[in-house]
Design a protein around this motif. Structure first.
Motif, PDB file in Angstrom:
ATOM      1  N   ARG A 254     -15.497 -10.515  31.173  1.00  0.00           N
ATOM      2  CA  ARG A 254     -16.257 -11.564  30.472  1.00  0.00           C
ATOM      3  C   ARG A 254     -15.434 -12.840  30.310  1.00  0.00           C
ATOM      4  NH1 ARG A 254     -15.362  -7.324  26.719  1.00  0.00           N
ATOM      5  NH2 ARG A 254     -13.822  -7.835  25.100  1.00  0.00           N
ATOM      6  N   ALA A 255     -14.480 -13.063  31.229  1.00  0.00           N
ATOM      7  CA  ALA A 255     -13.582 -14.215  31.139  1.00  0.00           C
ATOM      8  C   ALA A 255     -14.014 -15.340  32.054  1.00  0.00           C
ATOM      9  CB  ALA A 255     -12.158 -13.793  31.491  1.00  0.00           C
ATOM     10  N   SER A 256     -13.854 -16.555  31.568  1.00  0.00           N
ATOM     11  CA  SER A 256     -14.023 -17.734  32.420  1.00  0.00           C
ATOM     12  C   SER A 256     -12.678 -18.225  32.933  1.00  0.00           C
ATOM     13  CB  SER A 256     -14.710 -18.859  31.642  1.00  0.00           C
ATOM     14  OG  SER A 256     -13.918 -19.262  30.529  1.00  0.00           O
ATOM     15  N   ALA A 257     -11.585 -17.831  32.236  1.00  0.00           N
ATOM     16  CA  ALA A 257     -10.242 -18.248  32.642  1.00  0.00           C
ATOM     17  C   ALA A 257      -9.220 -17.324  32.005  1.00  0.00           C
ATOM     18  CB  ALA A 257      -9.972 -19.694  32.240  1.00  0.00           C
ATOM     19  N   LEU A 258      -8.060 -17.250  32.633  1.00  0.00           N
ATOM     20  CA  LEU A 258      -6.940 -16.437  32.141  1.00  0.00           C
ATOM     21  C   LEU A 258      -5.739 -17.341  31.961  1.00  0.00           C
ATOM     22  CD1 LEU A 258      -4.152 -14.699  32.954  1.00  0.00           C
ATOM     23  CD2 LEU A 258      -5.791 -13.618  31.409  1.00  0.00           C
ATOM     24  N   VAL A 259      -5.101 -17.269  30.812  1.00  0.00           N
ATOM     25  CA  VAL A 259      -3.913 -18.059  30.494  1.00  0.00           C
ATOM     26  C   VAL A 259      -2.785 -17.114  30.127  1.00  0.00           C
ATOM     27  CG1 VAL A 259      -2.958 -19.892  29.046  1.00  0.00           C
ATOM     28  CG2 VAL A 259      -5.412 -19.853  29.547  1.00  0.00           C
ATOM     29  N   THR A 260      -1.563 -17.430  30.543  1.00  0.00           N
ATOM     30  CA  THR A 260      -0.408 -16.642  30.145  1.00  0.00           C
ATOM     31  C   THR A 260       0.847 -17.461  30.383  1.00  0.00           C
ATOM     32  OG1 THR A 260       0.676 -14.469  30.367  1.00  0.00           O
ATOM     33  CG2 THR A 260      -0.066 -15.534  32.402  1.00  0.00           C
ATOM     34  N   VAL A 261       1.956 -16.978  29.879  1.00  0.00           N
ATOM     35  CA  VAL A 261       3.261 -17.525  30.262  1.00  0.00           C
ATOM     36  C   VAL A 261       3.781 -16.748  31.459  1.00  0.00           C
ATOM     37  CG1 VAL A 261       5.644 -17.933  29.523  1.00  0.00           C
ATOM     38  CG2 VAL A 261       3.764 -18.308  27.919  1.00  0.00           C
ATOM     39  N   SER A 262       3.609 -15.442  31.413  1.00  0.00           N
ATOM     40  CA  SER A 262       3.969 -14.577  32.545  1.00  0.00           C
ATOM     41  C   SER A 262       3.358 -13.212  32.291  1.00  0.00           C
ATOM     42  CB  SER A 262       5.491 -14.463  32.660  1.00  0.00           C
ATOM     43  OG  SER A 262       5.837 -13.437  33.559  1.00  0.00           O
ATOM     44  N   SER A 263       2.490 -12.769  33.161  1.00  0.00           N
ATOM     45  CA  SER A 263       1.860 -11.466  32.977  1.00  0.00           C
ATOM     46  C   SER A 263       1.205 -11.038  34.279  1.00  0.00           C
ATOM     47  CB  SER A 263       0.800 -11.535  31.873  1.00  0.00           C
ATOM     48  OG  SER A 263       0.068 -10.322  31.802  1.00  0.00           O
ATOM     49  N   THR A 264       1.208  -9.722  34.526  1.00  0.00           N
ATOM     50  CA  THR A 264       0.485  -9.211  35.686  1.00  0.00           C
ATOM     51  C   THR A 264      -1.021  -9.422  35.534  1.00  0.00           C
ATOM     52  OG1 THR A 264       0.487  -7.017  34.670  1.00  0.00           O
ATOM     53  CG2 THR A 264       2.184  -7.476  36.302  1.00  0.00           C
ATOM     54  N   ALA A 265      -1.458  -9.729  34.322  1.00  0.00           N
ATOM     55  CA  ALA A 265      -2.876 -10.046  34.134  1.00  0.00           C
ATOM     56  C   ALA A 265      -3.282 -11.247  34.978  1.00  0.00           C
ATOM     57  CB  ALA A 265      -3.161 -10.320  32.660  1.00  0.00           C
ATOM     58  N   ALA A 266      -2.330 -12.159  35.246  1.00  0.00           N
ATOM     59  CA  ALA A 266      -2.628 -13.298  36.116  1.00  0.00           C
ATOM     60  C   ALA A 266      -2.990 -12.819  37.513  1.00  0.00           C
ATOM     61  CB  ALA A 266      -1.442 -14.254  36.166  1.00  0.00           C
ATOM     62  N   VAL A 267      -2.310 -11.778  37.990  1.00  0.00           N
ATOM     63  CA  VAL A 267      -2.623 -11.219  39.309  1.00  0.00           C
ATOM     64  C   VAL A 267      -4.016 -10.592  39.290  1.00  0.00           C
ATOM     65  CG1 VAL A 267      -1.913  -9.561  41.069  1.00  0.00           C
ATOM     66  CG2 VAL A 267      -0.183 -10.832  39.779  1.00  0.00           C
ATOM     67  N   GLU A 268      -4.349  -9.882  38.205  1.00  0.00           N
ATOM     68  CA  GLU A 268      -5.677  -9.290  38.083  1.00  0.00           C
ATOM     69  C   GLU A 268      -6.749 -10.376  38.101  1.00  0.00           C
ATOM     70  OE1 GLU A 268      -6.034  -5.858  35.253  1.00  0.00           O
ATOM     71  OE2 GLU A 268      -4.006  -6.470  34.693  1.00  0.00           O
ATOM     72  N   ALA A 269      -6.467 -11.495  37.429  1.00  0.00           N
ATOM     73  CA  ALA A 269      -7.429 -12.598  37.415  1.00  0.00           C
ATOM     74  C   ALA A 269      -7.597 -13.204  38.801  1.00  0.00           C
ATOM     75  CB  ALA A 269      -6.980 -13.661  36.420  1.00  0.00           C
ATOM     76  N   VAL A 270      -6.485 -13.412  39.495  1.00  0.00           N
ATOM     77  CA  VAL A 270      -6.540 -13.975  40.847  1.00  0.00           C
ATOM     78  C   VAL A 270      -7.366 -13.068  41.762  1.00  0.00           C
ATOM     79  CG1 VAL A 270      -5.166 -14.511  42.900  1.00  0.00           C
ATOM     80  CG2 VAL A 270      -4.387 -15.275  40.643  1.00  0.00           C
ATOM     81  N   ALA A 271      -7.161 -11.756  41.629  1.00  0.00           N
ATOM     82  CA  ALA A 271      -7.907 -10.808  42.462  1.00  0.00           C
ATOM     83  C   ALA A 271      -9.409 -10.912  42.228  1.00  0.00           C
ATOM     84  CB  ALA A 271      -7.435  -9.387  42.177  1.00  0.00           C
ATOM     85  N   ALA A 272      -9.791 -11.238  40.996  1.00  0.00           N
ATOM     86  CA  ALA A 272     -11.204 -11.337  40.654  1.00  0.00           C
ATOM     87  C   ALA A 272     -11.774 -12.732  40.882  1.00  0.00           C
ATOM     88  CB  ALA A 272     -11.402 -10.937  39.196  1.00  0.00           C
ATOM     89  N   GLY A 273     -10.929 -13.665  41.348  1.00  0.00           N
ATOM     90  CA  GLY A 273     -11.394 -15.026  41.555  1.00  0.00           C
ATOM     91  C   GLY A 273     -11.571 -15.803  40.269  1.00  0.00           C
ATOM     92  N   ILE A 274     -10.908 -15.372  39.203  1.00  0.00           N
ATOM     93  CA  ILE A 274     -11.005 -16.039  37.903  1.00  0.00           C
ATOM     94  C   ILE A 274      -9.916 -17.105  37.829  1.00  0.00           C
ATOM     95  CG2 ILE A 274     -10.775 -15.723  35.393  1.00  0.00           C
ATOM     96  CD1 ILE A 274     -11.769 -12.817  35.864  1.00  0.00           C
ATOM     97  N   PRO A 275     -10.237 -18.345  37.511  1.00  0.00           N
ATOM     98  CA  PRO A 275      -9.215 -19.392  37.402  1.00  0.00           C
ATOM     99  C   PRO A 275      -8.153 -19.021  36.365  1.00  0.00           C
ATOM    100  CG  PRO A 275     -11.404 -20.348  37.406  1.00  0.00           C
ATOM    101  CD  PRO A 275     -11.587 -18.868  37.272  1.00  0.00           C
ATOM    102  N   ALA A 276      -6.932 -19.464  36.607  1.00  0.00           N
ATOM    103  CA  ALA A 276      -5.816 -19.079  35.745  1.00  0.00           C
ATOM    104  C   ALA A 276      -4.909 -20.273  35.481  1.00  0.00           C
ATOM    105  CB  ALA A 276      -5.028 -17.931  36.377  1.00  0.00           C
ATOM    106  N   LEU A 277      -4.040 -20.092  34.490  1.00  0.00           N
ATOM    107  CA  LEU A 277      -3.048 -21.103  34.143  1.00  0.00           C
ATOM    108  C   LEU A 277      -1.790 -20.408  33.668  1.00  0.00           C
ATOM    109  CD1 LEU A 277      -2.125 -24.031  33.453  1.00  0.00           C
ATOM    110  CD2 LEU A 277      -3.184 -23.706  31.203  1.00  0.00           C
ATOM    111  N   LEU A 278      -0.658 -20.730  34.303  1.00  0.00           N
ATOM    112  CA  LEU A 278       0.659 -20.272  33.872  1.00  0.00           C
ATOM    113  C   LEU A 278       1.330 -21.421  33.133  1.00  0.00           C
ATOM    114  CD1 LEU A 278       1.938 -17.415  34.588  1.00  0.00           C
ATOM    115  CD2 LEU A 278      -0.032 -18.067  35.981  1.00  0.00           C
ATOM    116  N   ILE A 279       1.484 -21.306  31.825  1.00  0.00           N
ATOM    117  CA  ILE A 279       2.033 -22.397  31.023  1.00  0.00           C
ATOM    118  C   ILE A 279       3.527 -22.519  31.292  1.00  0.00           C
ATOM    119  CG2 ILE A 279       2.446 -23.216  28.674  1.00  0.00           C
ATOM    120  CD1 ILE A 279      -0.091 -21.740  27.835  1.00  0.00           C
ATOM    121  N   ASP A 280       3.968 -23.725  31.688  1.00  0.00           N
ATOM    122  CA  ASP A 280       5.375 -23.905  32.053  1.00  0.00           C
ATOM    123  C   ASP A 280       6.147 -24.779  31.069  1.00  0.00           C
ATOM    124  OD1 ASP A 280       4.368 -26.408  32.604  1.00  0.00           O
ATOM    125  OD2 ASP A 280       4.769 -26.348  34.754  1.00  0.00           O
TER     126      ASP A 280
END
Length: 405
Positions: A254-280
């Motif tokens: 039920r996500a429109s976007a995934l945000v993290t500093v570093s997490s494998t959840a970003a990979v899960e989001a990428v696999a699902a085509g969900i836009p993501a942001l890694l805060i730097d």
């Protein structure tokens, strides 16, 4: 395959990986009694989307492992435990009469490749990795170390074959981590950015997705959890900023976007085509476990978070990092080849005798560190009494040495 797990994140990985075995494999799961043993609620979340249910799990002491291995007679033991615990489990497994293939792995993001990861897992017949880049980098590292080790490739097992694509109008999910960032001030900054994002997007929930409720055990101890920091926000948190736990797969659905500093959840989001942001804003470094995302096109600032600017990953990065396509996986083939060698008596034990500084006292120290209060042995108590102050003195000496001109 007999899976032996300790913390919720490692159990999640081990159960998911074993669930990827072909149908002719039977699977069993043991949870090791330890300071990071998950609660019943955490265990249920960790086993979601796997072939295991909480009622399938046996909870056991370390000293029970040899008899359990002899009872199960598994072709393979998968040590789905933290790095320092792998060698403790391996030593226990060697006391069994039955000889399984001993497998372990590096779940999640494991770039850059580091020597300690290999040293902890030197007993393993096979180490499972999850990207072509990891296999390449760890192979080069072991060559530099003069160390022979088998590596196998497996897609991250908790990434589904056909992931749910999320909801374009759904939640903005922040994947929290216990130690990234670590300091209280940085976590308050992050919380403030998330609160401002929620204010700017009142029609969406901003969900801080945590692995554990306050006080529950985790792989890494969390000193400043977001739920306890929330009341300190000034101005107060908006109603659409919430803290929730549960399986990441449910949140991403039920996500429109995934945000993290570093997490494998970003990979899960990428696999699902969900836009993501890694805060730097805190940097890009091995300490933050985010260097692997260089070249992904996913890095952005707190300003991007607040404005709701998210991105899709660069395809070239995707294929070299975790989402290479299952046709490239070889872990089952390698595992079954090792079982065949074992059956023919051609699979010698790795490091047949433990050559470590400190001898039996060091082995007792390793066990004590792995099990904490669950190690009730006299040798463990002695090792703790000797090793704890000695370790403090060594670390203190190193800090002082770094300060010298």
């Amino acid at each position: 395959m007999l899976v032996i797990g300790d913390s919720d994140s490692y159990i999640k990985w081990g159960a998911a990986l074993a669930s990827r075995l072909p149908p002719h494999w039977r699977r069993s799961l043991i949870v090791l009694r330890s300071p990071v043993q998950p609660s019943a609620r955490q265990l249920e979340a960790a086993l979601a989307d796997t072939d295991f249910a909480p009622d399938d799990v046996t909870v056991a002491e370390l000293d029970e492992l040899p008899s359990l291995i002899d009872t199960h007679g598994p072709d393979a033991v998968l040590a789905a435990v933290r790095g320092p615990v792998v060698r403790v489990v391996a030593r226990a497994a060697r006391r069994a009469q039955w000889r399984p293939v001993f497998v372990t792995g590096l779940p999640g993001i494991t770039i850059p490749a580091v020597r300690k990861a290999i040293v902890y897992r030197a007993h393993a017949d096979l180490i499972v990795l999850h990207s072509r880049r990891e296999v390449r980098d760890f192979t080069a590292l072991t060559c530099d170390m003069g160390h022979e080790q088998r590596f196998a490739l497996a897609t991250l097992p908790f990434v589904p074959d056909d992931p749910t694509p999320g909801d374009p109008d759904g939640d903005i999910i922040f994947a929290a981590q216990a130690i990234v960032p670590r300091e209280r001030e940085e976590r308050m900054l992050l919380l403030g950015w998330l609160a401002e994002c929620a204010r700017r997007h009142p029609g969406r929930r901003v969900v801080i997705k945590v692995r554990a409720a306050q006080g529950e055990p985790q792989t890494h101890a969390e000193l400043h959890d977001f739920a306890s920091l929330m009341p300190e926000l000034d101005p107060p948190a908006p109603a659409n900023l919430v803290v929730e736990d549960g399986p990441m797969s449910s949140h991403l659905a039920r996500a429109s976007a995934l945000v993290t500093v570093s997490s494998t959840a970003a990979v899960e989001a990428v696999a699902a085509g969900i836009p993501a942001l890694l805060i730097d804003d805190f940097g890009v470094s091995p300490a933050l476990i985010n260097t692997v995302f260089e070249g992904s096109g996913l890095f952005g600032s707190s300003d991007d978070l607040i404005a709701g600017r998210f991105a899709l990953a660069d395809p070239a990065w995707v294929h070299d990092n975790y989402l290479h396509g299952r046709e490239h996986n070889d872990w089952v083939e390698q595992l079954e080849g090792l079982v065949d060698l074992r059956d023919r008596g051609q699979l010698p034990l790795r490091i047949p005798s433990d050559r470590v500084v400190g001898g039996s006292l060091r082995l007792a120290w390793d066990r004590r560190r792995a099990l904490g209060e669950y190690d009730r042995s006299l040798s463990g108590a002695v090792a703790a009494a000797v090793g704890t102050p000695a370790r403090w003195a060594v670390r203190r000496g190193r800090r002082l040495a770094r300060r010298l001109p």
